[in-house]
Design a protein around this motif. Structure first.
Motif, mmCIF file in Angstrom:
data_model
loop_
_atom_site.group_PDB
_atom_site.id
_atom_site.type_symbol
_atom_site.label_atom_id
_atom_site.label_comp_id
_atom_site.label_asym_id
_atom_site.label_seq_id
_atom_site.Cartn_x
_atom_site.Cartn_y
_atom_site.Cartn_z
ATOM 1 N N LEU A 114 -1.738 -2.797 -3.796
ATOM 2 C CA LEU A 114 -0.482 -3.482 -3.498
ATOM 3 C C LEU A 114 -0.664 -4.299 -2.224
ATOM 4 O O LEU A 114 -0.864 -3.741 -1.146
ATOM 5 C CB LEU A 114 0.653 -2.476 -3.331
ATOM 6 C CG LEU A 114 0.837 -1.481 -4.500
ATOM 7 C CD1 LEU A 114 1.996 -0.531 -4.203
ATOM 8 C CD2 LEU A 114 1.077 -2.232 -5.812
ATOM 9 N N TRP A 140 8.147 -0.896 -3.957
ATOM 10 C CA TRP A 140 7.332 -1.386 -5.071
ATOM 11 C C TRP A 140 7.707 -0.631 -6.354
ATOM 12 O O TRP A 140 7.969 0.570 -6.313
ATOM 13 C CB TRP A 140 5.847 -1.165 -4.806
ATOM 14 C CG TRP A 140 5.357 -1.580 -3.454
ATOM 15 C CD1 TRP A 140 5.424 -0.858 -2.298
ATOM 16 C CD2 TRP A 140 4.721 -2.812 -3.114
ATOM 17 N NE1 TRP A 140 4.875 -1.551 -1.249
ATOM 18 C CE2 TRP A 140 4.427 -2.770 -1.714
ATOM 19 C CE3 TRP A 140 4.368 -3.952 -3.832
ATOM 20 C CZ2 TRP A 140 3.791 -3.806 -1.044
ATOM 21 C CZ3 TRP A 140 3.737 -4.990 -3.160
ATOM 22 C CH2 TRP A 140 3.450 -4.915 -1.788
ATOM 23 N N LEU A 171 6.765 -6.116 -6.276
ATOM 24 C CA LEU A 171 7.552 -5.902 -5.068
ATOM 25 C C LEU A 171 9.033 -6.024 -5.411
ATOM 26 O O LEU A 171 9.480 -7.059 -5.910
ATOM 27 C CB LEU A 171 7.176 -6.916 -3.985
ATOM 28 C CG LEU A 171 7.952 -6.838 -2.671
ATOM 29 C CD1 LEU A 171 7.668 -5.521 -1.961
ATOM 30 C CD2 LEU A 171 7.599 -8.017 -1.760
#
Length: 963
Positions: free
Chosen positions: A846, A877, A884
């Motif tokens: 991420l 997330w 996101l």
């Protein structure tokens, strides 16, 4: 002294004492001390150090090397001096020394001469002590006519590690500060041309430093920055007024262009995007300068234009600006209309009306939404203060024309009270509404009998002050009167005028005084009895920059320090838990009833004269010399901010039942917050605390920190046990799902497992660097540890290594298991979060944070992951897709840790800005809900403020109201 004189100063006393120096040693000493001021004390220091190594009255080069030469000897001496200072004095010393070093930009750092103003008058006593210890040299600037100070020798800069550490920690600030001095000189040399003031990015940077380190800026620097802010505000107001005309002109031009060229539509799109970008940047700049209501309006405008354009906010800039403005909103409305300084603003007992007074000779009555109801005229000079009777039917105004006027609620004049021989500064009604007290420049307080249907009667005059009486207040039972005076005292009187006591302690004019209320709160319209101690405290506000709390006998309970200028107004909240203070430093500060600073309200452009709470305690009105009344909302349905720590908050946890939040701080405490967020239970950990965790049943709390122990407490804060065994401090702690095992992660590179009674079960070794976090899987069979060695290691409950997760490019600060135990999240210094299967397979990375990611947490249903970062944000997330969902940017400094409540509705985060924020996830994830909340916040302002443009009054039309 020249070199020959220095040689004589060394060798002649030595000869007299029959001490011999090895050949060349004198020259070495002379070369070492150099030719700057302070060389004589430095030479004396060097000889003293060298004498400790003499043998048979002989001083040698070897002895000089043994003491480390002048440079290392001086550094050792500095460490010894610093060791004898208190923690507060060490912080003072850091502020002093960094001002005495000119930071190099690609060059060496050098010492500089600073004036007493630059290092701070409050630090000068320490400066003299450090000069006595031969670390600093003081002097006198004949041109500026002021004392100066500098470091005794540049050897300190090169060799003293502590100073090197201070320099590096403050380098960015000091480089900016030195540049600011040149910018100030340029402005002053241009005859203060506004165009030479700070603008754009330079001003935004200056505002950020001003907010962080105001106390370290000279008054001259603060004035320069404030002048820049004021000029920018004026320019922005001009720009806002002309924006509509400009946009209209641009639109016309674009329409013409559309008819002339086929690419006109693209030009219009580009122009519109540039406009949105400019509005967003304007919002960010306004927010940085504490004009947060204007910042929110601009942020809403930017998103509305983006929505109308039908474009996607691909880089999220508009979204981030909007979220920051909504989350940081405090000012909810601004009442403008007075033509002079506003001296006071008070709420009616029902909270529906606000009355304000000004030196423009008027009283103005406003609805709470900002609608102007009436202007009361009749005073022949400025109106100083106003009070409203307990039944809300009579208003009393005090004036510089030496009178008090009584008015009906509709503005009809009832009577004029005459008799004072000077300005009447203040008025107050007794709780039963039958007596009015007036305080005057004639050094007296007068008591008047007042009623709805009879003419007022003077009852008595209280004499005893030796200067102007600036304020007066009645105790909640009405039996005691407090008066505040320019003679630096508060006097307490019986209602019949008998003097009870004189309260002495302030060093300057006492501007205001207030009693704590008796009523704790209103529940369904009924008064609820207050706990013991309420109604028995007096607070006084003074020109000496302090507030003081006293008991009813006049004994000092606490001094509240923090304002940078005189404190002119003070008020208790209706529940008695909060104190608001208004100051000439342009701010309002909020304190809890024990005197701890909670927060600061910034935004006024000039001194603040008065402050008052609404009857429900949710709104504050502040009256300022900038001719405005600002209304500040203290509660938000989006987030709750917990304030009370005096240093960074590093760890946070929510109890299983969701009723208690525990926060761990660098200030050496753990605080337990419940419904009353202003008065938490404080657990004294003695040393910095880094992490805190609740047992699964919520009955036990574990905390770890700088010390080498794990401390256990019961849920009420009583110490239970201290677990000893680590060789260094601890950064992580976790309970097993059954609550029988505790895991602690140490800077000693080990994980220790303990049973709940405190017995050490095993020590897990294998990491090559300190361990920053530890987690236990939901089934209790696996322990995960995150380390600075860039790995997460998985261990079974017996301490056997199961797997090592590799892939991060820097140290790992946080680790967490999903609720089903199948997914592991890791947070790293490489600015990423990685998701792994339990077998070590990497699932995804991420990306999005712009600095170190310190902490991660899964929502209870494992659908959302929250990550906390040094970029001052929390990111949410969606686990399934890695998308996101939202960026929560409510903190002003790095965010260390994050935790979900068990029901998944609340998210808690701990920050370097000394606060914990609790987020209402139902409200803050959806941007449309955030937008609606922002519109609700500004709706009254847009509708009723006289300076809002016609087009802006419809800015929030069509956006639903959030409840």
């Amino acid at each position: 002294m020249d070199k020959k004189e220095l040689r004589d100063a060394i060798e002649k006393p030595a000869l007299k004492m029959k001490v011999e120096l090895e050949e060349g040693l004198t020259s070495k000493l002379i070369n070492s001390v150099g030719d700057r001021p302070g060389r004589l004390p430095l030479l004396e220091f060097a000889l003293t150090q060298l004498w400790s190594k003499q043998k048979n009255w002989y001083l040698t080069h070897k002895a000089y090397e043994e003491i480390g030469g002048l440079e290392k000897a001086l550094a050792k001496h500095a460490d010894e001096v610093l060791k004898n200072l208190s923690e507060e004095e060490k912080q003072q010393a850091e502020r002093v020394f960094i001002q005495l070093v000119r930071p190099g930009e690609g060059t060496e750092d050098t010492r500089r001469v600073a004036t007493r103003n630059e290092v701070g008058n409050e630090n000068w006593g320490l400066v003299q002590r450090l000069a006595d210890a031969r670390l600093l040299v003081t002097g006198w600037d004949e041109i500026e006519k002021i004392e100066t100070v500098e470091i005794v020798h540049e050897a300190l800069i090169r060799e003293w590690r502590t100073l090197r550490k201070w320099i590096e920690a403050n380098r960015e600030f000091r480089i900016w500060q030195e540049r600011l001095k040149q910018e100030m000189r340029d402005w002053e040399n241009s005859d203060r041309n506004p165009e030479a003031l700070l603008q754009g990015t330079r001003l935004a940077v200056a505002e950020d430093w001003y907010k962080q380190r105001r106390d370290e800026l000279t008054p001259r620097a603060r004035r320069f920055i404030n002048a820049s802010i004021k000029w920018r505000k004026q320019e922005q107001q001009k720009q806002r007024r002309s924006r509509q005309l400009t946009i209209f002109g641009l639109t016309c031009m674009l329409l013409v262009a559309l008819m002339l060229a086929g690419n006109s539509w693209w030009q219009w799109q580009n122009s519109a995007h540039n406009e949105i970008k400019a509005i967003s940047e304007s919002s960010a700049a306004l927010f940085a300068s504490n004009q947060k209501l204007d910042a929110l309006t601009e942020a809403i405008r930017a998103r509305r234009k983006l929505q109308k354009l039908g474009s996607v906010d691909t880089d999220n800039k508009v979204e981030l600006v909007l979220r920051r403005a909504v989350y940081g909103a405090v000012e909810s409305n601004r009442l403008e209309g007075h033509n002079g300084e506003v001296k006071s603003a008070v709420f009616s007992p029902d909270g529906n009306i606000i009355a304000s007074t000004s030196n423009d000779k008027t009283v103005r009555l406003w609805k709470r939404d900002g609608t102007l109801l009436a202007i009361l005229k009749g005073h022949r000079a400025g109106v100083s203060h106003l009070a409203i009777s307990p039944d809300g039917q009579i208003l009393a105004s005090a004036s510089e024309d030496r009178t008090v006027k009584l008015w009906k609620r509709d503005g009809t004049l009832l009577a004029t009270l005459e008799g004072h021989g000077g300005t009447v500064f203040n008025v107050a009604f007794s709780p039963d509404g039958k007596t009015l007290a007036s305080a005057s420049d004639d050094w007296t307080v007068k008591l008047w009998r007042v009623s709805h249907d009879k003419m007022p009667v003077l009852l008595t005059t209280l004499k005893g002050h030796e200067n102007s009486v600036n304020a007066v207040a009645f105790s909640p039972d009405g039996n005691t009167i407090a008066s505040a005076s320019s003679d630096k005292t508060v006097k307490l009187w019986k209602r019949d005028g008998t003097l009870l006591t004189t309260v002495v302690g302030h060093n300057d004019t006492v501007w205001d005084v207030a009693f704590s209320p008796v009523c704790l709160r209103h529940a369904k319209g009924e008064r609820v009895a207050s706990p013991q101690g309420f109604g028995n405290t007096i607070v006084s506000a003074s020109g000496d920059k302090t507030l003081k709390l006293w008991n009813m006998e006049g004994k000092l309970l606490k001094t509240l320090e923090g304002h940078q200028d005189g404190v002119s107004g003070v008020a208790f909240s209706p529940d008695g838990n909060t104190i608001a203070s208004a100051s000439w430093d342009n701010t309002v500060k909020l304190w809890n009833k024990d005197g701890m600073l909670l927060t600061e309200l910034n935004g006024h452009g000039d001194r603040v004269w008065g402050v008052s709470f609404s009857p429900d305690g949710n709104t504050i009105a502040s009256a300022s010399a900038d001719k405005t009344i600002k209304l500040w909302k203290l509660k938000s349905t989006l987030l709750t901010t917990l304030r009370g720590h005096s240093k960074s908050v590093i760890g946070v946890a929510i109890s299983p039942d969701g009723q208690t939040v525990a926060s761990a701080s660098d200030d050496g405490t753990v605080k337990l917050w419940t419904q009353d967020s202003t008065l938490p239970v404080t657990l004294d950990h003695k040393e910095a605390v880094y992490r805190v965790a609740f047992s699964p049943n919520g009955n036990t709390i574990a905390s770890v920190g700088l010390g080498k122990t794990v401390k256990l407490w019961n849920k009420n804060g009583t110490p239970l046990n201290t677990l000893k065994g680590h060789g260094a401090g601890n950064w992580g702690v976790a309970f097993s799902p059954d609550g029988n095992t505790i895991a602690s992660a140490g800077l000693d590179k080990t994980v220790k497992l303990w049973n709940k009674n405190g017995t050490e079960l095993t020590t897990v070794k294998g990491h090559q660097e300190p361990i920053w976090d530890v987690a236990i899987s939901p089934d209790g069979n696996t322990i995960a540890s995150a380390s600075g060695d860039m790995t997460v290691k998985l261990w079974n409950k017996n301490g056997t290594l199961v797997n090592t997760l590799k892939g991060h490019k820097a140290g790992i600060w946080g680790v967490a298991f999903s609720s089903d135990g199948n997914t592991i999240a890791s947070a790293s210094e490489d600015e990423t979060v990685k998701l792994w299967k339990r077998d070590g397979t990497k699932l995804t990375t991420l990306n999005g944070h712009k600095s170190i990611v310190f902490g991660v947490a899964f929502s209870p249903d494992s659908k959302i992951l929250a990550s906390a970062s040094a970029d001052k944000t929390i990111k949410l997330w969606k686990i399934e897709t890695g998308k996101l969902l939202a960026t929560l940017n409510g903190h002003s400094s790095k965010v260390w840790r994050v935790a979900f409540s068990r029901d998944g509705k609340t998210l808690a985060e701990a920050s370097d800005d000394k606060t914990v924020i609790l987020w209402n996830l139902d409200q803050v994830v959806d941007l449309d809900k955030v937008m609606a909340y922002g519109c609700d916040w500004v709706r009254d302002y847009l509708k009723n403020n006289r300076d809002v443009s016609k087009s802006d009054r419809t800015l929030c039309d069509g956006i639903g109201t959030q409840k």
